[in-house]
Scaffold this motif. Structure first.
Motif, PDB file in Angstrom:
ATOM      1  N   GLU A 194       0.805  -1.229   0.000  1.00  0.00           N
ATOM      2  CA  GLU A 194       0.000   0.000   0.000  1.00  0.00           C
ATOM      3  C   GLU A 194       0.837   1.276   0.000  1.00  0.00           C
ATOM      4  N   ALA A 195       2.132   1.138   0.257  1.00  0.00           N
ATOM      5  CA  ALA A 195       2.999   2.321   0.193  1.00  0.00           C
ATOM      6  C   ALA A 195       3.228   2.766  -1.247  1.00  0.00           C
ATOM      7  N   PHE A 196       2.844   1.914  -2.211  1.00  0.00           N
ATOM      8  CA  PHE A 196       3.185   2.202  -3.609  1.00  0.00           C
ATOM      9  C   PHE A 196       1.970   2.433  -4.499  1.00  0.00           C
ATOM     10  N   TYR A 200      -0.817  10.077  -3.487  1.00  0.00           N
ATOM     11  CA  TYR A 200      -1.043  11.058  -2.430  1.00  0.00           C
ATOM     12  C   TYR A 200       0.266  11.372  -1.684  1.00  0.00           C
ATOM     13  N   HIS A 201       1.142  10.356  -1.555  1.00  0.00           N
ATOM     14  CA  HIS A 201       2.348  10.545  -0.742  1.00  0.00           C
ATOM     15  C   HIS A 201       3.478  11.241  -1.506  1.00  0.00           C
ATOM     16  N   VAL A 202       3.298  11.432  -2.820  1.00  0.00           N
ATOM     17  CA  VAL A 202       4.444  11.860  -3.630  1.00  0.00           C
ATOM     18  C   VAL A 202       4.958  13.242  -3.209  1.00  0.00           C
ATOM     19  N   THR A 205       6.741  12.759   0.209  1.00  0.00           N
ATOM     20  CA  THR A 205       7.795  11.741   0.315  1.00  0.00           C
ATOM     21  C   THR A 205       8.832  11.855  -0.803  1.00  0.00           C
ATOM     22  N   HIS A 206       8.387  12.232  -2.003  1.00  0.00           N
ATOM     23  CA  HIS A 206       9.309  12.303  -3.147  1.00  0.00           C
ATOM     24  C   HIS A 206       9.305  13.714  -3.751  1.00  0.00           C
ATOM     25  N   PRO A 207       9.785  14.717  -3.023  1.00  0.00           N
ATOM     26  CA  PRO A 207       9.675  16.100  -3.542  1.00  0.00           C
ATOM     27  C   PRO A 207      10.381  16.294  -4.881  1.00  0.00           C
ATOM     28  N   GLN A 375      13.252   6.569  -0.117  1.00  0.00           N
ATOM     29  CA  GLN A 375      12.265   7.468   0.490  1.00  0.00           C
ATOM     30  C   GLN A 375      11.033   6.688   0.950  1.00  0.00           C
ATOM     31  N   ASP A 376      10.554   5.759   0.127  1.00  0.00           N
ATOM     32  CA  ASP A 376       9.385   4.966   0.532  1.00  0.00           C
ATOM     33  C   ASP A 376       9.712   4.101   1.752  1.00  0.00           C
ATOM     34  N   PHE A 377      10.900   3.505   1.736  1.00  0.00           N
ATOM     35  CA  PHE A 377      11.278   2.612   2.842  1.00  0.00           C
ATOM     36  C   PHE A 377      11.455   3.376   4.156  1.00  0.00           C
TER      37      PHE A 377
HETATM   38 FE   LIG Z   1       6.631   6.270  -3.300  1.00  0.00          FE
END
Ligand SMILES: [Fe+2]
Ligand code: FES
Length: 445
Positions: A194-196, A200-202, A205-207, A375-377
């Protein structure tokens, strides 16, 4: 229909016990995993007849073998004499698998070919059903071998629709693993998945992926074709370096070579022209190199130029121009997951390649991770720990942005409830899709 503990009673609320409760995990092991197609290996791991790999899943071990005449087959990895695993790891069997304990032999098809000191066994222990390795259903699709312990499950391709049709159009079967990574994540397998599956998280989490001129984020500024091209190239580079090959370095170079193309002043015309120009250049380069690539403009026209497909439950393919990333998630326990990432690339037909070997498993905080998974981890172990807080009862999903998580979790519940496959297929079809911004769907149960 069996009652499911900690069920998804409200589609936008995920009870936390689904990620931490050992009994819930045990129910998944009993009711979900033996009934789904599991991606057991990539076919380039077993390129020649008699090549085999061992696929381990919790306490189960399955041998996947390429045979001379029966294609790719699989069997349970336990000698029928006293249960020793017949093989470990991977390799090529010299026509025979020989058990290391007392020397019983099996052909690449799992059929017993020799029982040492046969006369000393009673007849009733020597029938074929007693001696042959126990077969496991195995089918090939999308460049992978898939196994299923359930004799009643529909064929793999049907269980992976509609992603299977879209990925066939992408010609995923003509890609090969160029990179292979593995990560031990101290989290539940569903949390890892579900982290992938949402964007919404981009932003948080991934600026580095938030590139205003690519996504038209600055609405007040006039459209600038050159700025758009530069932004797209910047994005491709971030996806290439940040994922070590989701977008292949060759394709980034091809895009860089087009930096000076003239684009129309109108924004949507300019974007369409750029896409077509880049697609054409990528296709030309790869076809000149003898690669089997799809018609990327045709994928655009059909609306299946999507960069993400979930193959329920545990495999993803993320295609981009000529290449792709693929992910596989395997639970190691209720709060531990092995996640693998492949970078897939096109290869010249008929050329020999070294068999990919499994990578060293890195911890999720290992400094060697490329930027995007790193970043996701960084979030995942914190999330698994946070779930244990006494005051945290359930996740609150965004209806607009996180619908896929709901569809995925409710499909898991369909398996846990013991629904028959014909009732599960529509749910699978709701999950085997491009996951971003999916609505929460009625799955019919
Ligand atoms: Fe991600
Ligand atoms: S356990 Fe395999 S031959 Fe005895």
């Amino acid at each position: 229909m069996r009652a499911v503990p900690f069920a998804m009673e409200q589609p936008d609320r995920v009870p936390k016990q689904r990620y931490i409760d050992p009994d819930f995990f045990a129910l998944e092991v009993e009711q979900l995993w033996p009934r789904v197609w599991q991606m057991a290996c990539r076919l380039e791991e077993i390129p020649q007849p008699n090549d085999f790999v061992e696929y381990e899943f919790l306490d189960q071990s399955v041998v996947v073998v390429r045979t001379d005449d029966m294609g790719v087959t699989a069997f349970q990895n336990a000698c029928r004499h006293r249960g020793v695993k017949v093989v470990e790891g991977r390799g090529t069997c010299a026509r025979t698998f020989r058990c290391p304990f007392h020397g019983w032999c099996y052909g690449p098809d799992g059929k017993n070919t020799a029982v040492t000191q046969r006369r000393t066994f009673a007849e009733h222990n020597l029938t074929a059903e007693d001696l042959d390795l126990v077969p496991v259903r195995c089918e090939v699709w999308g460049g992978c071998a898939w196994i299923n312990f359930d004799p009643d499950a529909p064929p793999v391709r049907q269980c992976l629709e509609p992603a299977a049709t879209s990925l066939d159009a992408w010609k995923v079967e003509s890609m090969r693993a160029e990179k292979w990574y593995a990560c031990r994540l101290p989290v539940n397998w569903k949390l890892a998945i579900e982290a992938f599956v949402e964007m919404y998280h981009v932003v948080q989490t991934h600026p580095q992926l938030v590139i205003p001129a690519k996504f038209g984020l600055r609405k007040d500024e006039p459209f600038e074709p050159q700025a758009f091209i530069d932004a797209d190239i910047q994005y491709l580079r971030a996806m290439s370096e940040g994922m070590d090959g989701m977008c292949h370095a060759d394709d980034v170079r091809i895009a860089e070579g087009l930096r000076d193309v003239e684009l129309p002043a109108d924004a949507s015309e300019a974007k369409a022209t750029w896409n077509r120009t880049l697609n054409d250049a990528v296709m030309r380069w790869h076809r000149d190199a003898g690669h089997d690539v799809p018609d990327l403009n045709e994928l655009d026209a059909q609306g299946i130029n999507l960069t993400f497909f979930h193959a329920f439950p545990h495999y993803f393919v993320l295609p981009m121009y000529s290449s792709a990333s693929a992910y596989r998630f395997r639970p190691l326990g209720p709060e531990e997951t092995l996640m693998e990432i492949w970078s897939l690339a096109r290869f010249t037909e008929g050329e020999e390649h070294a068999r990919p070997t499994p990578p060293e498993v890195w911890e999720c905080a290992d400094p060697r991770w490329p930027a995007i998974p790193a970043q996701d981890f960084s979030n995942l172990p914190r999330q698994q720990k946070g779930l244990h807080a006494q005051g945290f009862e359930y996740m609150r999903l965004s209806t607009g942005l996180e619908g896929h998580i709901s569809n995925f979790q409710r499909t898991v519940d369909g398996f846990l409830a013991g629904l028959p496959h014909e009732r599960l297929l529509p749910a699978l079809a709701a999950v085997n899709v491009y996951p971003f911004e999916q609505p929460m769907l009625d799955l019919g149960f």
